[in-house]
Write an enzyme that holds these catalytic residues in place. Structure first.
Site, PDB file in Angstrom:
ATOM      1  N   GLY A 184      42.356  -1.273   6.447  1.00 45.88           N
ATOM      2  CA  GLY A 184      42.546  -2.666   6.829  1.00 45.88           C
ATOM      3  C   GLY A 184      43.510  -3.349   5.880  1.00 45.88           C
ATOM      4  O   GLY A 184      44.499  -2.743   5.447  1.00 45.88           O
TER       5      GLY A 184
ATOM      6  N   LYS B  96      34.434 -10.980 -11.047  1.00 47.48           N
ATOM      7  CA  LYS B  96      34.903 -11.282  -9.692  1.00 47.48           C
ATOM      8  C   LYS B  96      33.776 -11.878  -8.852  1.00 47.48           C
ATOM      9  O   LYS B  96      33.963 -12.872  -8.147  1.00 47.48           O
ATOM     10  CB  LYS B  96      35.458 -10.029  -9.013  1.00 47.48           C
ATOM     11  CG  LYS B  96      36.037 -10.375  -7.641  1.00 47.48           C
ATOM     12  CD  LYS B  96      36.656  -9.213  -6.916  1.00 47.48           C
ATOM     13  CE  LYS B  96      37.233  -9.717  -5.584  1.00 47.48           C
ATOM     14  NZ  LYS B  96      37.680  -8.636  -4.719  1.00 47.48           N
TER      15      LYS B  96
END
Length: 323
Positions: A9, A206
């Protein structure tokens, strides 16, 4: 190197295109119109400087079982898709094959080779039945934290928005030969690929932003920049991040940057839609369990109250169920 990108993707496509252009033998696992376009025209990459290149992978297919054993398997599918494809992954292995987990959120292996009081604890939010762990021997795993932003602008075409860093780490903290080779391979393809001996800290840095910005964006439709600049949502993000920080610190994590620095970093990404908002808009399942549900699981494990996180989790789960 023979490298298979499972999930070509946006991020997987970015990796696959640049690794292929750098001369690696790349196999892409994709599906639907995106796969058809790659098979017909190659994978077109629009770089963040506006230039365009077309990569021709060694193979593009939807069928993992037709792929020969690989040196590196990069899992670039969303976390909620890993369980379904995990039983097929052994088709890609030889004795030395490494599996790079490039997902958001808390990984299924978090408490493997951890060494702390929770060693061996299962994260049920991401691997409830142990299917993933049974399909990926823990000794194959290399952790990866993904920082670039990219999107599929049309089938077969990836647009790289910003960022080049894929932080790598052996989950036992070692600086092995295999991870150094992987780092050099990614660097040759034009990425930044630092090797860290505390990969869980990188994951938390993150996740620290994701746990707030992803659900807020999914619920409001707002970009990172808008959430960070609007005082009320900035404060909401801050409160959620403080809850996450309390959990992480109980697990021995030292963030190394301030909360304000982390929020400002998200703001600097600009008018970018989070992956969770993109999933909601496309009617796809989100990564809510790995990004938020798993943190709630850790909050219970460490006996840390998380009222803000709990509220946003419940709201996104309802949105996902009714959207």
């Amino acid at each position: 190197m023979k490298i298979c990108i499972v999930g070509a993707g946006a991020i997987g496509g970015l990796l696959g295109a640049k690794l292929s252009l750098a001369g690696e033998e790349v196999t892409l696992i994709a599906r639907g119109l995106h796969l058809q376009a790659i098979q017909k025209n190659g994978l077109r990459l629009i770089s963040n400087d506006g230039s365009e290149l077309v990569a021709t992978p060694a193979l593009a297919t939807s069928d993992i079982t037709e792929v020969s054993p690989q040196d590196v398997v990069i899992l670039a599918v969303k976390t909620n898709s890993v369980e379904a494809i995990a039983p097929l992954l052994p088709h890609l292995y030889h004795n030395q094959t490494i599996v790079v987990t490039a997902q958001n959120g808390v990984p299924w292996w978090y408490f493997r080779k951890h060494g702390g009081e929770y060693e061996g604890t299962n994260i049920k939010s991401v691997d409830a039945d142990g299917i993933i762990e049974n399909s990926i021997n823990i000794d194959r795993v290399i952790g990866c934290v993904v920082y670039p932003a990219a999107e599929i602008v049309e089938p077969g075409v990836i647009k790289h928005i910003e960022g080049e860093r894929f932080t790598l780490g052996e989950i036992d903290g070692s600086k092995s030969e295999r991870i150094q080779l992987l780092s050099q391979t990614l660097k040759k393809a034009g990425f930044k690929a630092p090797v860290r001996n505390q990969i869980r800290t990188e994951i938390w840095v993150k996740l620290w932003g994701n746990i707030a910005f992803n659900p807020i964006s999914a619920l409001t439709g707002a970009t990172l920049e808008s959430i960070a600049k609007y005082p009320l949502t900035r404060e909401l993000a801050k409160n959620m991040m403080l809850e996450a920080q309390a959990i992480a610190e109980k697990l021995g994590i030292n963030f190394g940057i301030s909360l304000e620095q982390r929020i400002n970093g998200a703001e600097k990404v600009g008018a970018h839609k989070t992956s969770m908002l993109q999933d909601i808009e496309a009617g796809r399942p989100t990564e809510i369990e790995a990004i938020v549900g798993a943190v709630i699981e850790l909050s219970k494990l460490t006996q840390t109250p998380t009222p803000y996180i709990d509220a946003l989790y419940a709201s996104v789960k309802l949105l996902e169920a009714t959207h």
